[in-house]
Design an enzyme around this catalytic site. Structure first.
Site, short mmCIF file in Angstrom:
data_model
loop_
_atom_site.label_atom_id
_atom_site.label_comp_id
_atom_site.label_asym_id
_atom_site.label_seq_id
_atom_site.Cartn_x
_atom_site.Cartn_y
_atom_site.Cartn_z
CE1 TYR A 105 -4.38 -1.30 0.59
CE2 TYR A 105 -3.10 -3.02 1.65
CZ TYR A 105 -4.28 -2.57 1.10
OH TYR A 105 -5.37 -3.41 1.06
CE1 TYR A 144 -2.56 -6.55 3.75
CE2 TYR A 144 -3.33 -6.26 1.50
CZ TYR A 144 -3.53 -6.16 2.87
OH TYR A 144 -4.72 -5.66 3.33
NE ARG A 154 -7.14 -10.12 4.54
CZ ARG A 154 -8.08 -9.28 4.09
NH1 ARG A 154 -7.92 -7.99 4.22
NH2 ARG A 154 -9.19 -9.72 3.55
CG HIS A 157 -8.18 -7.28 -0.13
ND1 HIS A 157 -7.07 -7.92 0.35
CD2 HIS A 157 -8.21 -6.07 0.46
CE1 HIS A 157 -6.45 -7.13 1.21
NE2 HIS A 157 -7.11 -5.99 1.30
CG HIS A 159 -9.80 -2.14 1.30
ND1 HIS A 159 -10.11 -2.62 2.55
CD2 HIS A 159 -8.52 -2.54 1.07
CE1 HIS A 159 -9.08 -3.26 3.06
NE2 HIS A 159 -8.10 -3.23 2.18
#
Ligand SMILES: [Fe+2]
Lengths: 234, 188
Positions: A105, A144, A154, A157, A159
């Site tokens: 991120y 990640y 995770r 995905h 959000h």
């Protein structure tokens, strides 16, 4: 003034409980006292109406926000926002954020040892059209690691955050990709018992939306709470 | 046709990437009608530790008690200088502060009157779905007959009421978990 209908209460098993011990951050952040039942008054059947006037044309193209092209697999994510009564939800804000193709991120608190991409921020927004459709162009996010448990990763995905027509339709969730082997190990994906509710969080590959020699298409429909047929107070 | 609402998931720790563009510390501007109020507080978890990655969303009526929304068909004036919405971040110590105007009272169900209040949604890592609570105002006579406060056990009502400090800033905290001071959250 006669009372207006409220919104349908969740179908059992389709919405998470606040305490979900497998997802460790819920242990100290979930209420321990009983929730107080909220009849749906004017304060909740209204809500912020943030529409197209705040959206710029390029806001739904996460691959076009910098001078160069981001790394990774280009994708189109599109779908329809409906309510529980099957009606399209037009003109509502859809916000997304995501990791880059390497699973990192663009955020000061993300310390994962994977490269940042100078050509990718990971922020998108749009407004649904008159039939409830939305569309983003982006790159497929990477998986990640996170600190929830040993060797926790995770699944890939995106959000999503949606307002809908009232306070009660506010929804924040995550979209997943088909065939991801990490899904079965992910305590967030598995936070509800209802198998079909979980499967509805997974986009489907969409060949018709796929742009030849350019980008893969994925379709993901989103359902917001629907109005009750009649006013009701418990 | 009947569908089920999509399952809620947490905003996670990195929501700032997508959501901070709507952050606001002032919900009102210089021309907004009504009494100014500043509201501040802190978000803490079940250990009393600060929650530095929470976010609040506030929704309220204007000073006349009218919501800027098509479902509000009361014969009251909209204020072109007030939308009634704000996304409010917390800082590294879990503290938030925003200014707005005190809302007027709005109708409740079955002919009741609701005391002035703000609807507050709480988002954070570890909240698989957002929490919903309200801020009421200390010393407000209408609190005594508010239909929602009446549903809250008496000893817990104070968690919903903002109290002015010596500087007139209304203090209201979000205690996510705790046996005696936990904020009242609603089953919405
Ligand atoms: Fe994430």
């Amino acid at each position: 003034m006669s009372d207006k209908p409220g919104y349908r209460r969740p179908q059992a098993g389709t919405q998470p409980d606040y305490l979900h011990p497998a997802y460790q951050s819920t242990n100290l952040r979930s209420p321990s006292q009983p929730l107080v039942f909220l009849p749906h008054s004017l304060s909740e059947i209204t809500g912020p109406t943030i529409g197209a006037e705040r959206i710029n044309e390029k806001d739904n193209d996460l691959t076009a926000q910098h001078d160069g092209e981001p790394q990774g697999e280009r994708i189109i994510v599109h779908g329809r926002v409906l309510d529980e009564n099957g009606l399209p939800v037009p003109g509502i804000l859809v916000e997304i954020w995501q990791a880059n193709a390497a699973g990192r991120y663009n955020h000061a608190r993300d310390l994962h040892d994977a490269p940042l991409d100078p050509n990718f921020t990971g922020t998108g927004r749009t407004v649904t059209d008159a039939e409830g459709w939305y569309q983003f162009q982006t790159i497929k996010p990477g998986a990640y690691p996170w600190g929830n448990h040993h060797n926790a990763w995770r699944p890939a995905h995106i959000h999503f955050s949606l307002f809908g027509p009232s306070v009660l339709t506010r929804l924040v969730t995550q979209m997943y990709f088909p065939g991801d082997p990490l899904l079965e190990y992910d305590p967030i994906y598995n936070c509800v018992p209802d198998t079909s509710a979980k499967q509805r969080l997974i986009a489907t590959f969409d060949l018709e939306k796929t742009i030849p020699s350019y980008a893969l298409g994925y379709r993901w429909d989103i359902v917001l709470r629907g109005r009750d047929a009649t006013p009701m107070e418990k | 046709m009947s569908l089920y609402a999509t399952t809620s998931h947490t905003v996670g720790p990195y929501y700032h990437i997508g959501l901070t563009w709507l952050n606001r510390e002032a919900l009102a501007n210089a021309a907004t009608l009504g009494e100014r109020v500043a509201i501040s507080g802190q978000v803490v978890d079940g250990n009393g530790d600060v929650v530095n990655d929470a976010m609040l969303e506030v929704w309220q009526a204007n000073a006349a008690g009218k919501y800027d929304h098509p479902e509000d068909d009361q014969d009251k004036a909209l204020d072109p200088n007030f939308e009634g919405f704000g996304r409010v971040p917390v800082d590294a110590e879990g503290r938030f502060r925003f200014t707005t105007v005190k809302p007027g009272s709005v109708p409740g169900l079955a002919g009741t009157t609701q005391a002035p209040h703000l609807v507050v949604l709480v988002f954070a890592r570890g909240l698989v779905k957002h929490l919903l609570t309200r801020i009421y105002f200390d010393g407000e006579a209408l609190n005594a007959d508010d239909p929602l406060l009446a549903r809250v056990p008496k000893e817990r009502r104070s968690t919903l009421i903002a109290k002015p400090d010596a500087d007139g800033v209304h203090q209201w905290n979000v205690v996510l978990q705790g046996t005696d001071k936990e904020t009242v959250f609603f089953d919405y």
